[in-house]
Design a protein around this motif. Sequence first.
Motif, PDB file in Angstrom:
ATOM      1  N   LYS A  37       0.814  -1.218   0.000  1.00  0.00           N
ATOM      2  CA  LYS A  37       0.000   0.000   0.000  1.00  0.00           C
ATOM      3  C   LYS A  37       0.848   1.270   0.000  1.00  0.00           C
ATOM      4  CE  LYS A  37      -3.832  -2.211   2.468  1.00  0.00           C
ATOM      5  NZ  LYS A  37      -4.621  -2.265   3.719  1.00  0.00           N
ATOM      6  N   GLN A  38       2.142   1.111   0.268  1.00  0.00           N
ATOM      7  CA  GLN A  38       3.010   2.284   0.406  1.00  0.00           C
ATOM      8  C   GLN A  38       3.902   2.534  -0.813  1.00  0.00           C
ATOM      9  OE1 GLN A  38       5.098   1.142   3.959  1.00  0.00           O
ATOM     10  NE2 GLN A  38       3.582   2.049   5.349  1.00  0.00           N
ATOM     11  N   ILE A  39       3.956   1.569  -1.751  1.00  0.00           N
ATOM     12  CA  ILE A  39       4.887   1.703  -2.883  1.00  0.00           C
ATOM     13  C   ILE A  39       4.137   1.754  -4.212  1.00  0.00           C
ATOM     14  CG2 ILE A  39       6.738   0.523  -1.633  1.00  0.00           C
ATOM     15  CD1 ILE A  39       6.074  -2.008  -3.222  1.00  0.00           C
ATOM     16  N   ASN A  40       4.810   2.278  -5.201  1.00  0.00           N
ATOM     17  CA  ASN A  40       4.278   2.317  -6.571  1.00  0.00           C
ATOM     18  C   ASN A  40       5.217   1.520  -7.480  1.00  0.00           C
ATOM     19  OD1 ASN A  40       1.968   4.123  -6.273  1.00  0.00           O
ATOM     20  ND2 ASN A  40       3.495   5.705  -5.793  1.00  0.00           N
ATOM     21  N   ILE A  41       4.688   0.464  -8.087  1.00  0.00           N
ATOM     22  CA  ILE A  41       5.453  -0.372  -9.012  1.00  0.00           C
ATOM     23  C   ILE A  41       4.728  -0.360 -10.357  1.00  0.00           C
ATOM     24  CG2 ILE A  41       6.328  -2.702  -9.515  1.00  0.00           C
ATOM     25  CD1 ILE A  41       7.701  -1.470  -7.147  1.00  0.00           C
ATOM     26  N   PRO A  42       5.396   0.076 -11.436  1.00  0.00           N
ATOM     27  CA  PRO A  42       4.744   0.098 -12.769  1.00  0.00           C
ATOM     28  C   PRO A  42       4.159  -1.272 -13.125  1.00  0.00           C
ATOM     29  CG  PRO A  42       6.854   1.211 -12.854  1.00  0.00           C
ATOM     30  CD  PRO A  42       6.776   0.557 -11.518  1.00  0.00           C
ATOM     31  N   ARG A  45      -1.383  -2.233  -9.595  1.00  0.00           N
ATOM     32  CA  ARG A  45      -2.169  -1.251  -8.848  1.00  0.00           C
ATOM     33  C   ARG A  45      -1.631  -1.152  -7.412  1.00  0.00           C
ATOM     34  NH1 ARG A  45      -8.175  -2.811  -8.889  1.00  0.00           N
ATOM     35  NH2 ARG A  45      -7.307  -4.923  -8.922  1.00  0.00           N
ATOM     36  N   LYS A  46      -1.792   0.059  -6.834  1.00  0.00           N
ATOM     37  CA  LYS A  46      -1.311   0.275  -5.478  1.00  0.00           C
ATOM     38  C   LYS A  46      -2.041  -0.675  -4.526  1.00  0.00           C
ATOM     39  CE  LYS A  46       0.283   4.059  -2.611  1.00  0.00           C
ATOM     40  NZ  LYS A  46       0.371   5.519  -2.464  1.00  0.00           N
ATOM     41  N   VAL A  49       0.588  -5.275  -5.220  1.00  0.00           N
ATOM     42  CA  VAL A  49       1.904  -5.754  -5.630  1.00  0.00           C
ATOM     43  C   VAL A  49       2.169  -7.118  -4.986  1.00  0.00           C
ATOM     44  CG1 VAL A  49       4.366  -5.225  -5.738  1.00  0.00           C
ATOM     45  CG2 VAL A  49       2.686  -3.365  -5.748  1.00  0.00           C
TER      46      VAL A  49
END
Length: 460
Positions: A37-42, A45-46, A49
């Motif tokens: 919920k804290q990271i963004n990975i291309p 979706r948030k 992951v």
Amino acid sequence: MKSAVETLSPTRAKLTVEVPFEELKPSLDAAYQKIAKQINIPGFRKGKVPPQIIERQFPGAAREEALNEILGTSYIQALQENDLVPLAQPEVEVVKYDDDGPLEFTAEVDIKPEIALPETDGLEAEVEDFAVTDEDVTEQVDALRARFGTLIDVERAAQDGDFVVLDLKATRDGEVVDGAEITGFSYQVGRGGMIDGLDEALVGLTAGEDKTFTSQLVNGDLVGEDVEVAVSVSQVQEQELPDLDDDFAQMASEFDTFAELQDDVRERLTRGKRLEQAAAARDAVLEALLEKVEIPLPETLVTEELNARRQSVEQQLAYAGITLDKYLEDEEQTQEEFEADLERRVRDSVAAQFILDEIADKGEIGVDQGELTQHMVRRAQQSGQDPQEFVNHMLEHNHVPEMVQEIRRGKALAQLVEGAVVKDGSGNVVELKNLRPDGTIGEPEAEAEAEAAEETPAHD
């Protein structure tokens, strides 16, 4: 989860804990979800992951996130399984924490020692006699008489016991010391407690005269350093006291005669001394019990308490404007003697806490809400704080369990004292069971009847 305990000493234990991977997995899963919920990975979706992607991008992050929670819950469970009561934070060492494997860790911690209570009923202790003398009564009456005295200007030199109106100024190198200048101050010659040498300087001065002398300030930045003190007197006053007769009794009290006033003073002094004797009795009974049992003490706990007591003493001396060296000089005590006495009192205090806790536990002594509220209000009054603010502070900083423990220890001590035989120096048994908070002694039959009346429900 498996745990084993190794006793390192009567007050220290080492826990060895193994948590299988199946029990670790819920905490690890929660950690992966939190990180997701804290990271963004291309491409993801948030919050969605997958764990393997998180592990690839942030190796070991989830395991570290989960570790603190796992350690905390597993440690508490291990304490409960092995019936250990910790006295401080543990020293934890992670032995094994591999991928898809169990967690193994050790925790060394100071623990509450096992105490074998001796027989407590019939403990014997002795306290000093107390007596209210005619001199004690006279001193109290004179203090009351002084409150109703009047000051009259006199045309003579000041004597010990006179009041003077003075101006005072302390200087160092010609500069006025900050906070050391007063004007129009009324002071009783011989009272002391203001500045060394002042009383000697005032004796013999008449109105309009002044004197300069050297002294040392007792507080501020120049404690212990010489300053020049200039004092001038504008008025010398003699205190005129009322006659000790029935008119004085009616003016100063609710009594009609001076004899009644004296009797009341004697009675109040008696109650006060009786309460002082009761406090000494409690200390004596506890000391007698401590002499009958060996209680191992955790050195870390003793050291922490010793440091706290030493700091408290230094703060109190600082507030009073006295250095530790000056205090030791006044007490005719060396630094080594001071430290030894402080450590003895700390060890006795820690041992007393352990034994009173044991008595409270064995007696299943509890604390109700009314007792807790009354205790906190009393503590607030003793410290000069607003009761509601004090209670809020205790709740906010989670000090309520400490308050509850204080009450339990007090009740355990009261129980201990009631079962003891305390005599004064003359061999008389000291009445403690029926002693009331105001220092009076209740009649056992009357007390029992009052309690029975309270417990009996009323009928129409």
